[in-house]
Design an enzyme around this catalytic site. Sequence first.
Site, short mmCIF file in Angstrom:
data_model
loop_
_atom_site.label_atom_id
_atom_site.label_comp_id
_atom_site.label_asym_id
_atom_site.label_seq_id
_atom_site.Cartn_x
_atom_site.Cartn_y
_atom_site.Cartn_z
N GLY A 170 52.72 29.67 56.79
CA GLY A 170 52.85 30.97 56.16
C GLY A 170 52.54 30.96 54.68
N HIS A 171 52.92 32.05 54.03
CA HIS A 171 52.65 32.25 52.60
C HIS A 171 53.92 32.77 51.96
CE1 HIS A 171 50.93 33.87 48.90
NE2 HIS A 171 49.80 33.22 49.18
N ASN A 172 54.22 32.29 50.76
CA ASN A 172 55.46 32.69 50.11
C ASN A 172 55.53 34.17 49.79
OD1 ASN A 172 55.00 29.63 49.05
ND2 ASN A 172 57.16 30.07 49.33
N ARG A 201 61.64 39.47 55.78
CA ARG A 201 60.96 38.55 56.69
C ARG A 201 61.87 38.06 57.82
NH1 ARG A 201 57.98 33.87 53.58
NH2 ARG A 201 56.46 35.55 53.20
#
Length: 395
Positions: free
Chosen positions: A238-240, A293
């Site tokens: 994923g991506h922060n 999230r």
Amino acid sequence: MEIQQSKEAGSPLGMLPGLKVVEMGQNLAAPYASLILGDLGADVVKVEKPGGDDARGWGPPFVGDSSVSFHMMNRNKKSVVLALDDENDYKAFLDLIRDADVFVHNLRPGVDKKLEADAETLMAVNPRLIYCAMSAFGHTGPMADRPGYEPLLQAFSGMVAINGDPSGPPSRVGPSVVDLGTGMWSVIGVLSALLQRQVTGLGSEVKTSLLETAVNWAGRHIADYGATGKIPPRVGTGHNSLTPYGAFEASDGPFIIAAGNDRLFAKLAGALGHPEWPADPRFTTNAARTENRPTLLPLISEIVAGATVAEWIERLEAAGVPCAPINSIPQVLEHPQTAAMQMILDTDDERLKLTGLPLSINGARAGFGTKAPALDAHHDELVDGAAATNTGEVK
């Protein structure tokens, strides 16, 4: 425009005709820099220590007498063995330098001075020389004298700490991105110095290091830490700062969904059967989705688990949602897009599946050219032949 591998001038692209490069490199970083220059058309001489570049033995696997790693980094080069602590060999080395445009090395700290191959010495011999030196931890500071390797610098720079699944241990990035990146930065510096030389007539000293490259690769996480004061967590694929953006498990395996903006999220929500999600305050913006999230990702995962990877790829591509299967290496090699882009070089040995430079110029990508040289294969040409020419002897 269709991309083709260059078949002319020995297959390298003829962008640097007449450029002479002397490399005294080991393993990856310096050999990769001179490989790039060679693929672009430069004439590269690889000066090896007695016994040769250690990467020759970096196997298995081997093809012929050399490791695959050596074949990858050393095509389109000539090899000569010189022991610089030998008077005659050092004279031969200086003869190469006098006629060179670029000298590239990643010698251990202090060895350049010991061998009298430092910038001051060689640029006095050839004031037009572009002298490019790579180190591990940089050329100044308390750790300047330390040697280093890829995993050490990935660990030291924070790259390992930010890589990997949050449920598991920190992880090294698989490819040697620090070594290869340092080679790339070196080439950028060399080409810039060559442009400057057209104006000044003088060479320049270019310095790069594994540490500088590694810290640069960690730059996004460093910037996040500076803005928040919080250590960015590991997020696996994923991506922060982007949500949803990463791997999801279909019924037969994982694949990637990259809905990196509000427009793409709306398309994803529709494809998942929840067109109402973009109006939900928890999911309206990327910032809201990232904040929520823990709520959103399980909702997506539950739906995605109900169909196969192939079914989801077809459905999401039809909806205009960026997605991709997680291919194995054989699947990458067999894919028609890989073939169309001519990224795998056409060699005379089926075992050598080598990737070309990731760029094309005027529709042409550098082809394979000449294979990695046998150790000292060009000694007669570069040393004995040059000595005969200089003394008027007939060999």
